[in-house]
Write an enzyme that holds these catalytic residues in place. Structure first.
Site, PDB file in Angstrom:
ATOM      1  CG  ASP A  63      -4.700   1.768  -1.237  1.00  0.00           C
ATOM      2  OD1 ASP A  63      -3.764   1.933  -2.035  1.00  0.00           O
ATOM      3  OD2 ASP A  63      -4.583   1.175  -0.157  1.00  0.00           O
ATOM      4  CD  GLN A 119       2.469   7.033   0.130  1.00  0.00           C
ATOM      5  OE1 GLN A 119       3.045   8.084  -0.049  1.00  0.00           O
ATOM      6  NE2 GLN A 119       2.754   5.965  -0.575  1.00  0.00           N
TER       7      GLN A 119
HETATM    8  P1  GDP Z   1      -4.505   4.349  -5.640  1.00  0.00           P
HETATM    9  O1  GDP Z   1      -3.413   3.832  -4.793  1.00  0.00           O
HETATM   10  O2  GDP Z   1      -5.163   5.558  -5.067  1.00  0.00           O
HETATM   11  O3  GDP Z   1      -4.101   4.553  -7.076  1.00  0.00           O
HETATM   12  O4  GDP Z   1      -5.644   3.219  -5.651  1.00  0.00           O
HETATM   13  P2  GDP Z   1      -5.405   1.623  -5.818  1.00  0.00           P
HETATM   14  O5  GDP Z   1      -5.065   1.335  -7.226  1.00  0.00           O
HETATM   15  O6  GDP Z   1      -4.494   1.125  -4.762  1.00  0.00           O
HETATM   16  O7  GDP Z   1      -6.848   1.078  -5.448  1.00  0.00           O
HETATM   17  C1  GDP Z   1      -7.977   1.483  -6.138  1.00  0.00           C
HETATM   18  C2  GDP Z   1      -8.652   0.249  -6.781  1.00  0.00           C
HETATM   19  O8  GDP Z   1      -9.949   0.591  -7.176  1.00  0.00           O
HETATM   20  C3  GDP Z   1      -7.952  -0.258  -8.007  1.00  0.00           C
HETATM   21  O9  GDP Z   1      -8.130  -1.639  -8.090  1.00  0.00           O
HETATM   22  C4  GDP Z   1      -8.702   0.442  -9.147  1.00  0.00           C
HETATM   23  O10 GDP Z   1      -8.661  -0.268 -10.376  1.00  0.00           O
HETATM   24  C5  GDP Z   1     -10.101   0.452  -8.590  1.00  0.00           C
HETATM   25  N1  GDP Z   1     -10.956   1.581  -9.005  1.00  0.00           N
HETATM   26  C6  GDP Z   1     -10.624   2.894  -9.180  1.00  0.00           C
HETATM   27  N2  GDP Z   1     -11.727   3.635  -9.435  1.00  0.00           N
HETATM   28  C7  GDP Z   1     -12.756   2.764  -9.412  1.00  0.00           C
HETATM   29  C8  GDP Z   1     -14.174   2.924  -9.561  1.00  0.00           C
HETATM   30  O11 GDP Z   1     -14.700   4.012  -9.754  1.00  0.00           O
HETATM   31  N3  GDP Z   1     -14.939   1.776  -9.440  1.00  0.00           N
HETATM   32  C9  GDP Z   1     -14.387   0.544  -9.198  1.00  0.00           C
HETATM   33  N4  GDP Z   1     -15.206  -0.511  -9.081  1.00  0.00           N
HETATM   34  N5  GDP Z   1     -13.083   0.384  -9.046  1.00  0.00           N
HETATM   35  C10 GDP Z   1     -12.281   1.474  -9.144  1.00  0.00           C
HETATM   36  P1  IMO Z   2      -1.148   4.480  -2.315  1.00  0.00           P
HETATM   37  O1  IMO Z   2      -0.309   5.512  -3.021  1.00  0.00           O
HETATM   38  C1  IMO Z   2      -2.408   2.785   1.505  1.00  0.00           C
HETATM   39  C2  IMO Z   2       0.522   2.925   4.788  1.00  0.00           C
HETATM   40  C3  IMO Z   2       1.086   1.604   5.277  1.00  0.00           C
HETATM   41  C4  IMO Z   2       1.320   1.943   6.745  1.00  0.00           C
HETATM   42  C5  IMO Z   2       1.779   3.394   6.677  1.00  0.00           C
HETATM   43  C6  IMO Z   2       3.272   3.573   6.733  1.00  0.00           C
HETATM   44  O2  IMO Z   2      -1.299   3.204  -3.076  1.00  0.00           O
HETATM   45  O3  IMO Z   2      -2.424   5.070  -1.853  1.00  0.00           O
HETATM   46  P2  IMO Z   2       5.207   3.178   4.959  1.00  0.00           P
HETATM   47  O4  IMO Z   2       5.673   1.931   4.263  1.00  0.00           O
HETATM   48  O5  IMO Z   2       4.764   4.263   4.031  1.00  0.00           O
HETATM   49  O6  IMO Z   2       6.189   3.671   5.981  1.00  0.00           O
HETATM   50  O7  IMO Z   2       3.910   2.714   5.796  1.00  0.00           O
HETATM   51  O8  IMO Z   2       1.280   3.912   5.459  1.00  0.00           O
HETATM   52  N1  IMO Z   2       0.663   3.157   3.332  1.00  0.00           N
HETATM   53  C7  IMO Z   2      -0.342   3.079   2.451  1.00  0.00           C
HETATM   54  N2  IMO Z   2      -1.639   2.737   2.614  1.00  0.00           N
HETATM   55  N3  IMO Z   2      -1.967   3.165   0.292  1.00  0.00           N
HETATM   56  C8  IMO Z   2      -0.681   3.552   0.119  1.00  0.00           C
HETATM   57  O9  IMO Z   2      -0.224   4.084  -1.036  1.00  0.00           O
HETATM   58  C9  IMO Z   2       0.211   3.478   1.211  1.00  0.00           C
HETATM   59  N4  IMO Z   2       1.524   3.751   1.376  1.00  0.00           N
HETATM   60  C10 IMO Z   2       1.779   3.567   2.685  1.00  0.00           C
HETATM   61  O10 IMO Z   2       0.166   0.549   5.121  1.00  0.00           O
HETATM   62  O11 IMO Z   2       0.096   1.904   7.433  1.00  0.00           O
HETATM   63 MG    MG Z   3      -2.832   2.073  -3.824  1.00  0.00          MG
END
Ligand code: GDP
Ligand code: IMO
Ligand code: MG
Length: 427
Positions: free
Chosen positions: A13, A223
């Site tokens: 994330d 991840q």
């Molecule tokens: P990912 O799984 O690595 O693609 O990340 P996620 O989408 O799960 O979580 C990142 C969150 O942060 C999302 O809601 C994005 O829209 C937001 N985001 C990404 N870059 C930025 C940034 O530079 N600033 C802010 N405020 N939000 C961001």
């Molecule tokens: P993105 O791509 C954050 C975490 C789960 C759990 C562990 C194992 O959005 O960054 P799983 O279902 O993979 O066997 O769960 O990994 N997890 C993540 N945490 N972002 C993710 O994906 C995740 N994908 C799995 O919360 O702790």
């Molecule tokens: Mg994510």
């Protein structure tokens, strides 16, 4: 021209979706190489927000071919609903390619994921419940079902039989659940065969030919480094290799082809699910990071655990991935703190430790050693260049760069595509 890997440097994330989307318009292919719909990648384009789980974020860039590599685990029902959701919003998904060697998350894998977590009780991993671990376990146990198996009913039936043989014993005798019927699973899987057929391809050949023709291929990790099955905080990890090497095995491209490895790094730290997290906050600062950063899981809707930036982890990510660059995200979220603590080392049983300990016991005992950096109050969301940032924000970025071991080549100051400061070009 080269292959680039873009991956999470922390516990997921970090903003991989946004970073991938940013490059999507300039690359020919975007490839997911591991994980499945445990991922939740957010892309914001104008006033439109997309949450992608299985599809590579490049699907939103016309001209870019999205690829699901052999290392990914595919839940066909999730894939099809993701595709139709995008089609309804006017996104063309017809260029998608799916490896025939990718493994399928079957309904029984999802059941086993949920049942085993429940059985683990307070020792549970906190998985996303999407069947990821059991599907990779079947792959390694050589009883997995692959996308190509959908096209031979007899083989599919034999394989489902083999997979359910032991699982039904386990479900009925150990977990007190009903057995799963082979015919029912086969019937359900066969429904997907025709729907997926237009996308199935020899993706290894396609990608290697593309590289030979100097096309640009971007590998998008799911991840993050600390969730890697080998290099993460085992057993509190996912069941695949998000680290850079995973791009080679998960797509069938040799390491000599990869010229750039970009680590996506949040300006603070978050984690979802169980497991150690040295800089985790349990106070109002943690609450504020969660609120301002919108730290709620895209896939499961769970609140993310939040904490300060951890440079020990960033250094570790540089090392195990051979990072050439960082993309620092969410710097804007830190606006308004008078001072910002940054973890520079750990104290473990009275010793100062500069690098991530390999011992799980040591890591569980690690306490953060903080350095305080001065904060800023100015709104930075409109900053277009590094010099637009207030002095203290510049100093924060420079300090992180120094501690983390690779140049910070881009900075996110908001969720939108354009809310990015580009320092060094990635292409
Ligand atoms: P990912 O799984 O690595 O693609 O990340 P996620 O989408 O799960 O979580 C990142 C969150 O942060 C999302 O809601 C994005 O829209 C937001 N985001 C990404 N870059 C930025 C940034 O530079 N600033 C802010 N405020 N939000 C961001
Ligand atoms: P993105 O791509 C954050 C975490 C789960 C759990 C562990 C194992 O959005 O960054 P799983 O279902 O993979 O066997 O769960 O990994 N997890 C993540 N945490 N972002 C993710 O994906 C995740 N994908 C799995 O919360 O702790
Ligand atoms: Mg994510």
């Amino acid at each position: 021209m080269p292959a680039l890997v873009l991956l999470g440097a922390q516990w997921g994330d970090e903003g991989k979706g946004k970073a991938t989307d940013l490059l999507g318009g300039s690359v020919d292919y975007v490839v997911r190489y591991q994980g499945g719909n445990n991922a939740g990648h957010t892309v914001v384009v104008g006033d439109q927000k997309y949450a992608l789980h299985l599809l590579p974020s490049g699907i939103l860039s016309p001209g870019c071919t999205p690829v699901i590599g052999n290392g990914v685990v595919v839940d066909p029902s999730v894939l099809l609903s993701e595709l139709s959701g995008l089609n309804e919003r006017g996104v063309d998904t017809s260029k998608l390619l799916i490896s025939g060697n990718a493994h399928i998350i079957t309904p029984y894998n999802v059941t086993v994921d949920k049942v085993t977590e429940r059985f683990l009780g307070k020792r549970k991993i906190g998985t996303t419940g999407r069947g990821i671990g059991p599907t990779y376990a079947d792959k390694i146990n050589r009883v997995g079902i692959r996308v190509q198996d959908l096209y031979d009913e007899s083989i599919l039936t034999q394989k489902v039989e083999a997979a359910l043989d032991v699982k039904n014993q386990m479900l009925t005798k150990l977990y007190n659940r009903r057995a799963i019927a082979v015919e029912q699973v086969v019937e359900e899987l066969l429904v997907y065969a025709d729907k997926l057929a237009p996308y199935v391809a020899d993706t290894v050949l396609v990608l290697n030919e593309a590289l030979e023709q100097d096309k640009v291929v971007l590998f998008e990790g799911g991840q993050g480094t600390l969730l890697d099955i080998d290099h993460g905080t085992y057993p509190f990890v996912t069941s695949s290799n998000p680290t850079a090497g995973g791009a080679c095995t998960g797509a069938g491209v040799g390491p000599t082809k990869i010229s750039r490895v970009i680590g996506i790094l949040k300006a603070y730290t978050t984690r979802v699910g169980a497991g150690p997290f040295p800089t985790e906050l349990f106070d109002e600062d943690g609450e504020a990071l969660r609120r301002i950063g919108g730290e709620r899981g895209v896939t499961t809707g769970r609140d993310r655990r939040c904490g300060w930036f951890d440079a020990v982890i960033a250094r570790y990510a540089t090392r195990v991935n051979g990072l050439t660059d960082f993309f620092l995200t969410k710097l804007d979220v830190l606006t308004g703190w008078e001072q910002i603590p940054v973890c520079v080392a750990y104290e473990i049983d009275g010793r100062r430790v500069e690098e991530l300990p390999y011992s799980q016991t040591d890591f569980h005992h690690a306490k953060p050693v903080y350095e305080m950096l001065p904060g800023w109050n100015e709104d930075i969301s409109k900053a277009k260049s590094f010099s637009d940032l207030p002095k203290n924000a510049q100093a924060y970025v420079k300090a992180l760069e120094e501690m983390s071991g690779a140049p910070i080549s881009a900075i996110g100051v908001g969720p939108g595509r354009t809310e990015t400061i580009e320092i060094n070009s990635f292409l």
